[in-house]
Write a protein that holds these residues in place. Structure first.
Motif: not given
Length: 126
Positions: A52-62
């Motif tokens: 999640g820390i390396q997510a490509q977007s806020k949605s991916d993070f969530i």
């Protein structure tokens, strides 16, 4: 290895505790099934947080933190089962349960904040 991310640090520490607990349950208690379930879910929490820390977007993070939350909840479940079946004692149970409950609280708070920030951004764009 420490970072500026409290959640990341706590999940690494919890994963290490899961490795040690798994070894203890396998070697000392000869418990092979539930110990593996706890090991998998317990170490998965940190893996998903770090993804999640390396997510490509806020949605991916969530999404990644949502998966971490589910794994944390499963870990909590296995801790209860292992304790009630007398595979781990109260001292081990209480300590691990305290850690995973804290991680769950941080995950819930972080997910709520991230969702709020997305909704606020969308409201401001209208």
């Amino acid at each position: 290895m420490t970072s500026n991310n409290v959640l990341a640090d706590k999940t690494i520490a919890f994963s290490i505790r899961m490795v040690n607990c798994y070894q203890y349950l396998m070697e000392e208690k000869k418990e092979f099934i539930m110990s593996k379930q706890l090991f998998r879910s317990g170490t998965s929490v940190g893996a998903n947080v770090h993804e999640g820390i390396q997510a490509q977007s806020k949605s991916d993070f969530i999404s990644k933190l949502g998966i971490a939350l589910k794994e944390a909840s499963e870990s909590s479940y296995w801790l209860v089962v292992l304790f009630r079946s007398e595979k781990i004692d109260e001292k081990i149970y209480s300590s691990l349960k305290k850690d995973i409950d804290e991680i769950i609280r941080i995950l819930v708070s972080t997910i709520k904040t991230a969702k709020h920030n997305i909704n606020t951004k969308h409201e401001n764009e209208k």
